[in-house]
Every structure is written in C-alpha cells, then in structure tokens.
Design a protein around this motif. Structure first.
Motif, PDB file in Angstrom:
ATOM      1  N   THR A 259       0.831  -1.205   0.000  1.00 61.56           N
ATOM      2  CA  THR A 259       0.000   0.000   0.000  1.00 61.56           C
ATOM      3  C   THR A 259       0.863   1.251   0.000  1.00 61.56           C
ATOM      4  N   LEU A 260       1.900   1.253   0.814  1.00 61.71           N
ATOM      5  CA  LEU A 260       2.813   2.410   0.838  1.00 61.71           C
ATOM      6  C   LEU A 260       3.530   2.585  -0.502  1.00 61.71           C
ATOM      7  N   LEU A 261       3.917   1.477  -1.116  1.00 61.25           N
ATOM      8  CA  LEU A 261       4.585   1.541  -2.416  1.00 61.25           C
ATOM      9  C   LEU A 261       3.640   2.042  -3.501  1.00 61.25           C
ATOM     10  N   THR A 262       2.358   1.774  -3.329  1.00 60.78           N
ATOM     11  CA  THR A 262       1.364   2.261  -4.281  1.00 60.78           C
ATOM     12  C   THR A 262       1.419   3.774  -4.382  1.00 60.78           C
ATOM     13  N   PHE A 263       1.540   4.423  -3.228  1.00 64.82           N
ATOM     14  CA  PHE A 263       1.592   5.884  -3.214  1.00 64.82           C
ATOM     15  C   PHE A 263       2.951   6.400  -3.684  1.00 64.82           C
ATOM     16  N   THR A 264       3.993   5.705  -3.315  1.00 68.30           N
ATOM     17  CA  THR A 264       5.349   6.143  -3.664  1.00 68.30           C
ATOM     18  C   THR A 264       5.601   6.052  -5.165  1.00 68.30           C
ATOM     19  N   PHE A 265       5.151   4.973  -5.785  1.00 73.12           N
ATOM     20  CA  PHE A 265       5.452   4.741  -7.203  1.00 73.12           C
ATOM     21  C   PHE A 265       4.235   4.871  -8.119  1.00 73.12           C
ATOM     22  N   ALA A 266       3.160   5.436  -7.621  1.00 74.14           N
ATOM     23  CA  ALA A 266       1.941   5.670  -8.413  1.00 74.14           C
ATOM     24  C   ALA A 266       1.469   4.408  -9.141  1.00 74.14           C
ATOM     25  N   ILE A 267       1.416   3.315  -8.413  1.00 71.33           N
ATOM     26  CA  ILE A 267       0.913   2.053  -8.967  1.00 71.33           C
ATOM     27  C   ILE A 267      -0.603   2.182  -9.123  1.00 71.33           C
ATOM     28  N   THR A 268      -1.146   1.621 -10.166  1.00 70.48           N
ATOM     29  CA  THR A 268      -2.580   1.763 -10.422  1.00 70.48           C
ATOM     30  C   THR A 268      -3.408   1.086  -9.335  1.00 70.48           C
ATOM     31  N   MET A 269      -4.624   1.592  -9.190  1.00 66.00           N
ATOM     32  CA  MET A 269      -5.534   1.065  -8.171  1.00 66.00           C
ATOM     33  C   MET A 269      -5.821  -0.419  -8.423  1.00 66.00           C
ATOM     34  N   LEU A 270      -6.037  -0.805  -9.665  1.00 64.14           N
ATOM     35  CA  LEU A 270      -6.359  -2.200  -9.974  1.00 64.14           C
ATOM     36  C   LEU A 270      -5.224  -3.140  -9.574  1.00 64.14           C
ATOM     37  N   VAL A 271      -4.009  -2.755  -9.871  1.00 66.19           N
ATOM     38  CA  VAL A 271      -2.844  -3.588  -9.512  1.00 66.19           C
ATOM     39  C   VAL A 271      -2.734  -3.696  -7.995  1.00 66.19           C
ATOM     40  N   SER A 272      -2.869  -2.578  -7.308  1.00 59.45           N
ATOM     41  CA  SER A 272      -2.765  -2.576  -5.846  1.00 59.45           C
ATOM     42  C   SER A 272      -3.848  -3.433  -5.210  1.00 59.45           C
ATOM     43  N   LEU A 273      -5.082  -3.251  -5.657  1.00 59.55           N
ATOM     44  CA  LEU A 273      -6.191  -4.030  -5.094  1.00 59.55           C
ATOM     45  C   LEU A 273      -6.029  -5.515  -5.379  1.00 59.55           C
ATOM     46  N   THR A 274      -5.532  -5.842  -6.559  1.00 61.17           N
ATOM     47  CA  THR A 274      -5.308  -7.253  -6.901  1.00 61.17           C
ATOM     48  C   THR A 274      -4.246  -7.863  -5.992  1.00 61.17           C
TER      49      THR A 274
END
Length: 145
Positions: free
Chosen positions: A38-53
């Motif tokens: 979750t923290l990496l999602t914000f740091t590297f702008a990972i898409t919501m779909l990838v993060s949720l998956t």
C-alpha cells in the motif's frame, strides 16, 4: 498406552504446537507485506487495480495460511484426545501417532469444500484486518490522484 507411544504423541504435539505458533508469525508478515504494498502504491503511483489485486491475493493467501493453522489445531486436539486413551484403545492401528497425515489424506475434503474453507478463514476479523482498510485507502487515494 506404552511409554514410547506416549512419548511419540508428546513429541508430535510439541512439533505441531510450534508450527501453529509459527503460522501466526507468518500471517503477521503477510500483513506487513500488504501494508508495504500500500505504501509503495503511493510512492510509485501504482494503479488502483494492480494494488487491489495484490492486496486481494495476499488476503486470500493469509486465509489459506490460517486454514493450515486451523488444521494443525485440529490435529493437536486429536493428539490430546489420544493421550487420555487407555492402552487397549491405543493398540488399534488407526490410533498410532505416526498416521496423522494418512488420516488427513483419507478425510481430505473436495476442492469445493477446500475453497469454501479458505474463503471462510479469509473472512475472519483477525484475517480481514488490515486488508479491507488498506483497500479502502487505495481506492480513496486513487480518487485524489
């Protein structure tokens, strides 16, 4: 019950008990990995779909892990029941301490029941947390980016 049989049961109980406790530690590691993702999602702008998956996969993985832990607890209870049996009951081959895996294999549930058990364990509050809050954070954050 012979002294050797009782000793084998006690050793098996100890091993399973240690494994049961280890499962709890590994479940916490899975939760930490989910939080890190979750923290990496914000740091590297990972898409919501990838993060949720990824979070959903980790959540289900912990549910599977908790299912193993639950089976270990069940095996421990069987051993504890055997420790109180008298010697005459202990002579039956099905009561021998080293047949635990054979007994599990003979009673193994179908794939549908197994998947249901995994999902059921994934929905327990102690497993559910932190996945739902982390998923909500990802969804809410994606609305602002």
């Amino acid at each position: 019950m012979t002294t050797v049989s009782k000793q084998l049961l006690l050793q098996q109980w100890q091993t399973l008990n240690n494994n049961h406790e280890d499962y709890e530690h590994y479940a916490l590691i899975i939760k930490l990995v989910a939080t890190t993702i979750t923290l990496l999602t914000f740091t590297f702008a990972i898409t919501m779909l990838v993060s949720l998956t990824l979070l959903a996969v980790l959540w289900l993985q912990e549910g599977i892990w908790k299912t193993f832990q639950c089976r270990t607890a069940n095996a421990i209870m069987v051993i504890e029941d055997k420790l109180v049996l008298n010697e005459a009951e202990q002579t039956s081959e099905s009561m021998q301490p080293y047949l635990m895996y054979k007994q599990w294999q003979m009673n193994r549930p179908t794939s549908k029941v197994l998947i249901s058990e995994y999902v059921s364990n994934s929905l327990k509050p102690t497993v559910l947390y932190p996945y739902i809050p982390l998923m909500l954070v990802v969804v809410i954050a994606s609305q602002f980016s």
